[in-house]
Design an enzyme around this catalytic site. Structure first.
Site, short mmCIF file in Angstrom:
data_model
loop_
_atom_site.label_atom_id
_atom_site.label_comp_id
_atom_site.label_asym_id
_atom_site.label_seq_id
_atom_site.Cartn_x
_atom_site.Cartn_y
_atom_site.Cartn_z
N ASP A 33 0.83 -1.21 0.00
CA ASP A 33 0.00 0.00 0.00
C ASP A 33 0.86 1.26 0.00
O ASP A 33 1.95 1.28 0.57
CB ASP A 33 -0.90 -0.01 1.24
N ASN A 81 -10.64 -3.16 -6.69
CA ASN A 81 -9.87 -2.21 -7.50
C ASN A 81 -10.54 -1.88 -8.84
O ASN A 81 -10.18 -0.89 -9.48
CB ASN A 81 -8.46 -2.73 -7.77
#
Length: 260
Positions: A33, A81
């Protein structure tokens, strides 16, 4: 002598800390991340952050091999996503495809067995082709297993497993009364994947984001502030040292020693 090539050394000359082999986590799950924030801080497009993260992933794989991790799972593209902008989704599809193509020979030389974990629907056929080619090329390697979780979601994986179980119960191949945790595990995308020992996330966020929910039931969580493009094997080793210092009880209790 190993039949595999030795991974490249870290530029600083850093070497793994002296963690006893029995305290090294067998399976490490990584949420990579911070790519977008890394790019934003530099006034760059988000895609530049993803590109910068490729080197971090390769360095972490090298560091995992050096310290003796046997299984490493990486969250490359989640089922959520798809909600990102069409331009970013297109970039990520092509980028994941190209990273696998670019790096598979190197990973193969290191003895890494590559496995794809995720759903087929919606995923680009060119991405599936590269994932399956890498799987076939590296299927006999045993230095470490690297799971590329592409179009993956923990809840989606469990839902798919439940659907498969329901179909087999309906057809008579499975008795509903005999379903237990081991049954569900057999219906997961990668039934042979061991439970996660160490779950780590870069960038300072402290959540699992739907990654390997079933497998991480008893994982030790370590959250680190470093954005993924700035991450390397030294951060992995730091997390492993934290893990090695923890006491894992699996729901049990340990009595404190009584005073003599």
């Amino acid at each position: 002598m190993s039949r595999y090539a030795t991974p490249f050394a870290h530029p600083s000359g850093a070497t793994p800390p002296p963690v006893p082999a029995d305290l090294v986590p067998g399976h490490v799950a990584v949420v990579m991340d911070g790519n977008g924030r890394w790019a934003n801080q530099r006034g760059l497009a988000r895609t530049k952050g993803h590109e910068a993260g490729e080197g971090a992933l390769l360095d972490v794989v090298a560091g995992a091999l050096e310290i003796g991790v046997q299984h490493l799972s990486t969250y490359a593209f989640s089922t959520e996503n798809w909600r990102r902008s069409p331009d970013e989704v297109r970039f990520l599809m092509g980028f994941n495809r190209d990273v696998i193509r670019r790096r598979r020979d190197q990973l193969h030389a290191w003895g890494v067995r590559m496995r794809w974990v995720g759903r087929r629907p919606k995923l680009w056929s060119s991405v599936i082709k590269e994932l399956e080619t890498a799987q076939e090329m590296t299927k006999d390697n045993d230095a470490m297993t690297l799971y590329f979780c592409v179009n993956y979601g923990g809840r989606a994986e469990i839902a798919d497993a439940v659907r498969g179980i329901a179909q087999d119960v309906k057809s008579g191949r499975l008795k509903g009364s005999r379903i237990d945790e081991r049954t569900i595990a057999r219906y997961l995308t990668e039934p042979d994947m061991p439970d996660v020992d160490l779950f780590l996330r870069s960038s300072g966020e402290q959540r699992t984001s739907n990654f390997l929910l079933w497998q991480s039931a008893y994982a030790e969580m370590v959250f680190q502030d470093t954005l993924w493009p700035d991450y390397d094997r030294r951060h992995l080793w730091e997390a492993i040292e934290v893990y090695a210092g923890r006491e894992r009880r699996y729901g049990g209790a340990v009595n404190a020693p009584t005073a003599s």
